[in-house]
Motif scaffolding. Structure first.
Motif, PDB file in Angstrom:
ATOM      1  N   ALA A 189       0.823  -1.243  -0.005  1.00 24.21           N
ATOM      2  CA  ALA A 189      -0.353  -0.045   0.517  1.00 24.21           C
ATOM      3  C   ALA A 189       1.197   1.284  -0.145  1.00 24.21           C
ATOM      4  CB  ALA A 189      -1.146  -0.154   1.316  1.00 24.21           C
ATOM      5  N   ALA A 190       1.753   1.174   1.057  1.00 21.24           N
ATOM      6  CA  ALA A 190       2.627   2.658   1.024  1.00 21.24           C
ATOM      7  C   ALA A 190       3.488   2.642  -0.473  1.00 21.24           C
ATOM      8  CB  ALA A 190       4.199   2.016   1.722  1.00 21.24           C
ATOM      9  N   ASP A 191       3.841   1.746  -1.567  1.00 19.94           N
ATOM     10  CA  ASP A 191       4.834   1.099  -2.910  1.00 19.94           C
ATOM     11  C   ASP A 191       3.472   2.417  -3.589  1.00 19.94           C
ATOM     12  OD1 ASP A 191       7.076   0.129  -2.255  1.00 19.94           O
ATOM     13  OD2 ASP A 191       6.536  -1.707  -2.261  1.00 19.94           O
ATOM     14  N   LEU A 192       1.934   1.237  -3.443  1.00 19.22           N
ATOM     15  CA  LEU A 192       1.074   2.385  -4.889  1.00 19.22           C
ATOM     16  C   LEU A 192       0.411   3.357  -3.629  1.00 19.22           C
ATOM     17  CD1 LEU A 192      -1.187  -0.976  -4.376  1.00 19.22           C
ATOM     18  CD2 LEU A 192      -0.052  -0.406  -6.626  1.00 19.22           C
ATOM     19  N   ARG A 193       0.918   4.635  -3.192  1.00 20.94           N
ATOM     20  CA  ARG A 193       0.484   5.771  -2.517  1.00 20.94           C
ATOM     21  C   ARG A 193       1.386   6.302  -3.338  1.00 20.94           C
ATOM     22  NH1 ARG A 193       0.196   4.123   3.156  1.00 20.94           N
ATOM     23  NH2 ARG A 193      -1.678   3.405   2.842  1.00 20.94           N
ATOM     24  N   ALA A 194       3.276   5.828  -2.785  1.00 18.49           N
ATOM     25  CA  ALA A 194       4.039   6.924  -3.387  1.00 18.49           C
ATOM     26  C   ALA A 194       4.403   6.464  -5.135  1.00 18.49           C
ATOM     27  CB  ALA A 194       5.321   5.796  -3.336  1.00 18.49           C
ATOM     28  N   GLU A 195       3.684   5.491  -5.500  1.00 19.19           N
ATOM     29  CA  GLU A 195       3.846   5.866  -7.298  1.00 19.19           C
ATOM     30  C   GLU A 195       2.516   6.631  -7.467  1.00 19.19           C
ATOM     31  OE1 GLU A 195       2.262   2.949 -10.920  1.00 19.19           O
ATOM     32  OE2 GLU A 195       3.271   1.952  -8.890  1.00 19.19           O
ATOM     33  N   ASP A 235       0.902   9.423  -6.075  1.00 16.07           N
ATOM     34  CA  ASP A 235       2.160  10.805  -5.945  1.00 16.07           C
ATOM     35  C   ASP A 235       2.687  11.469  -6.726  1.00 16.07           C
ATOM     36  OD1 ASP A 235       0.931  10.600  -3.619  1.00 16.07           O
ATOM     37  OD2 ASP A 235       1.712  10.498  -2.033  1.00 16.07           O
ATOM     38  N   ALA A 236       4.122  10.230  -7.015  1.00 15.83           N
ATOM     39  CA  ALA A 236       4.662  10.785  -8.256  1.00 15.83           C
ATOM     40  C   ALA A 236       3.928  10.718  -9.311  1.00 15.83           C
ATOM     41  CB  ALA A 236       5.863   9.864  -8.174  1.00 15.83           C
ATOM     42  N   TYR A 237       2.974  10.471  -9.359  1.00 10.99           N
ATOM     43  CA  TYR A 237       2.170  10.852 -10.435  1.00 10.99           C
ATOM     44  C   TYR A 237       1.432  11.910 -10.785  1.00 10.99           C
ATOM     45  CZ  TYR A 237      -1.303  10.015 -14.119  1.00 10.99           C
ATOM     46  OH  TYR A 237      -1.899   9.533 -16.267  1.00 10.99           O
ATOM     47  N   ARG A 238       1.062  12.040 -10.239  1.00 14.39           N
ATOM     48  CA  ARG A 238       0.000  12.733  -9.477  1.00 14.39           C
ATOM     49  C   ARG A 238       0.959  14.220  -9.832  1.00 14.39           C
ATOM     50  NH1 ARG A 238       0.263  16.294  -5.269  1.00 14.39           N
ATOM     51  NH2 ARG A 238       0.363  14.479  -3.983  1.00 14.39           N
ATOM     52  N   LEU A 239       2.356  14.485  -9.059  1.00 17.89           N
ATOM     53  CA  LEU A 239       3.384  15.530  -9.061  1.00 17.89           C
ATOM     54  C   LEU A 239       3.502  15.385 -10.611  1.00 17.89           C
ATOM     55  CD1 LEU A 239       5.280  15.031  -5.697  1.00 17.89           C
ATOM     56  CD2 LEU A 239       3.380  16.815  -6.407  1.00 17.89           C
ATOM     57  N   ALA A 240       4.240  14.676 -11.193  1.00 14.42           N
ATOM     58  CA  ALA A 240       4.049  14.827 -12.770  1.00 14.42           C
ATOM     59  C   ALA A 240       3.299  15.107 -13.843  1.00 14.42           C
ATOM     60  CB  ALA A 240       4.010  13.546 -13.323  1.00 14.42           C
ATOM     61  N   ALA A 241       2.287  15.389 -12.790  1.00 10.76           N
ATOM     62  CA  ALA A 241       0.968  15.760 -14.166  1.00 10.76           C
ATOM     63  C   ALA A 241       0.508  17.229 -13.693  1.00 10.76           C
ATOM     64  CB  ALA A 241       0.160  14.419 -13.504  1.00 10.76           C
ATOM     65  N   GLN A 242       0.984  17.484 -12.332  1.00 12.30           N
ATOM     66  CA  GLN A 242       0.509  18.728 -11.996  1.00 12.30           C
ATOM     67  C   GLN A 242       2.178  19.710 -12.813  1.00 12.30           C
ATOM     68  OE1 GLN A 242       0.663  18.864  -7.707  1.00 12.30           O
ATOM     69  NE2 GLN A 242      -1.749  18.059  -7.426  1.00 12.30           N
TER      70      GLN A 242
END
Length: 61
Positions: free
Chosen positions: A14-20, A22-29
């Motif tokens: 679950a922590a790995d999925l959350r980190a992934e 978050d990284a996707y969200r930051l890249a999209a923003q």
């Protein structure tokens, strides 16, 4: 499998999925794809206008 081991693996995944996510969200923003499309579109318009403009007379040296 021991229940606590299963729970630990679940929390790790679950922590790995959350980190992934978050990284996707930051890249999209960080860089919206529409900005690139807009720049490309205006560049193509500029090239088209230059091609459609009447040619200038050549300078003789």
């Amino acid at each position: 499998m021991h229940p606590e081991t299963h729970l630990t693996l679940h929390h790790h995944r679950a922590a790995d999925l959350r980190a992934e996510a978050d990284a996707y969200r930051l890249a999209a923003q960080a860089k919206p794809p529409s900005a690139i499309r807009t720049r490309l579109g205006w560049t193509l318009v500029e090239v088209g206008l230059r091609l459609a403009a009447s040619p200038r007379p050549a300078l003789v040296h």
